[in-house]
Design an enzyme around this catalytic site. Structure first.
Site, mmCIF file in Angstrom:
data_model
loop_
_atom_site.group_PDB
_atom_site.id
_atom_site.type_symbol
_atom_site.label_atom_id
_atom_site.label_comp_id
_atom_site.label_asym_id
_atom_site.label_seq_id
_atom_site.Cartn_x
_atom_site.Cartn_y
_atom_site.Cartn_z
ATOM 1 N N ASP A 1 -6.648 89.847 82.833
ATOM 2 C CA ASP A 1 -6.694 91.287 82.551
ATOM 3 C C ASP A 1 -8.141 91.751 82.592
ATOM 4 O OD1 ASP A 1 -3.942 91.169 82.080
ATOM 5 O OD2 ASP A 1 -4.245 90.750 79.936
ATOM 6 N N ILE A 2 -8.401 92.807 83.352
ATOM 7 C CA ILE A 2 -9.782 93.199 83.643
ATOM 8 C C ILE A 2 -9.976 94.694 83.406
ATOM 9 C CG2 ILE A 2 -11.554 93.252 85.446
ATOM 10 C CD1 ILE A 2 -9.964 90.943 86.806
#
Length: 253
Positions: free
Chosen positions: A130-131
């Site tokens: 997750d970015i």
């Protein structure tokens, strides 16, 4: 079957399906088992279930709801959410799931991926990342459903996941998730050009054209979809649906 997979990514909270926006507020979608029945009728190729608060709240895996889902589902299934051990993976596979999705727990124990992939094969493990963009525009990794920022750089981490034995990557843009604005093409392309394994793009899909963009421009191997397949349209009510296959083939192939 489509050459490019389009995978409904369904978010679990306890025993309900929900949908978030940028990993923050969430809305109730419905019962996961009933939703699976609808997707069975729509002949979807694959389903992914993520228990989004399991790691964040350090909750045990809800094997009961996973069993109910697997018993009803006619298609390949993957699950992610606080998988801590090889034994957890064994139970999930015994229930009937084909893949496990590992995210937060890999940061403290990368050997978890190595163990599962050696036992079940690389194709059984999805590495999830997750970015979110920082104030200055650089991409930062977050774990535990956006709770903790990790210090490792994005490209360094995806290469570590690949080396550890994941068969594919699920790359989610927190900034795009639930917005209907399209995938983060630059982010996805930066990863697809640096790994040899398939990349599943996630976060932001709002129309079929977005699928074609992320596949053709950013070289994603597959597309995860959320809001588009659980709502009628943006800012409208719940309606479980899936794009017409002829339209999908038109944009993807």
């Amino acid at each position: 079957m489509l050459r490019t997979r389009v995978i409904p990514c369904l978010l679990l909270k306890n025993e309900s399906l929900v949908k978030t926006v940028k990993f923050k507020e969430y809305n109730y979608i419905g019962d996961p088992v009933n939703t699976v029945r609808i997707f069975n009728e729509l002949e979807v190729d694959e389903l992914m279930f993520l228990d989004i608060f399991a790691s964040k709240e350090n909750r045990n895996i809800n094997f009961k709801i996973l069993t109910d889902i697997a018993n009803e589902c006619f298609m390949p299934l993957s699950y992610g959410g606080n998988i801590k051990s090889l034994d957890d993976a064994k139970k999930i596979f015994e229930i009937g799931f084909e893949k496990v999705v590992i995210n937060s727990n890999a940061f403290n124990n990368i050997k978890l991926i190595e163990e599962i992939s050696k036992y079940f094969g690389n194709q059984s493990v999805v590495g999830s990342i997750d970015i979110k963009k920082s104030f200055f525009g650089s991409q930062k990794i977050y774990s535990h459903h956006g709770k903790y920022k990790q210090s490792i750089e994005v490209l360094e981490w995806v290469k570590e996941l690949e080396k550890a034995g994941v068969g594919e990557l699920l790359v989610t843009s927190i900034d795009k998730e639930g917005t209907w604005d399209g995938y983060d093409l630059d982010l996805i392309e930066s990863i697809t050009s640096n790994v040899q394994i398939p990349v599943v793009a996630n976060g932001g899909c709002g129309k079929i054209e977005h699928l074609g963009e992320v596949v053709k421009k950013a070289k994603a191997s597959a597309c995860a979809v959320g809001s588009m397949v659980v709502y009628q349209k943006k800012d409208m009510g719940v309606l479980v649906n899936f794009p017409d296959r002829k339209n999908l083939e038109k944009y993807l192939n």
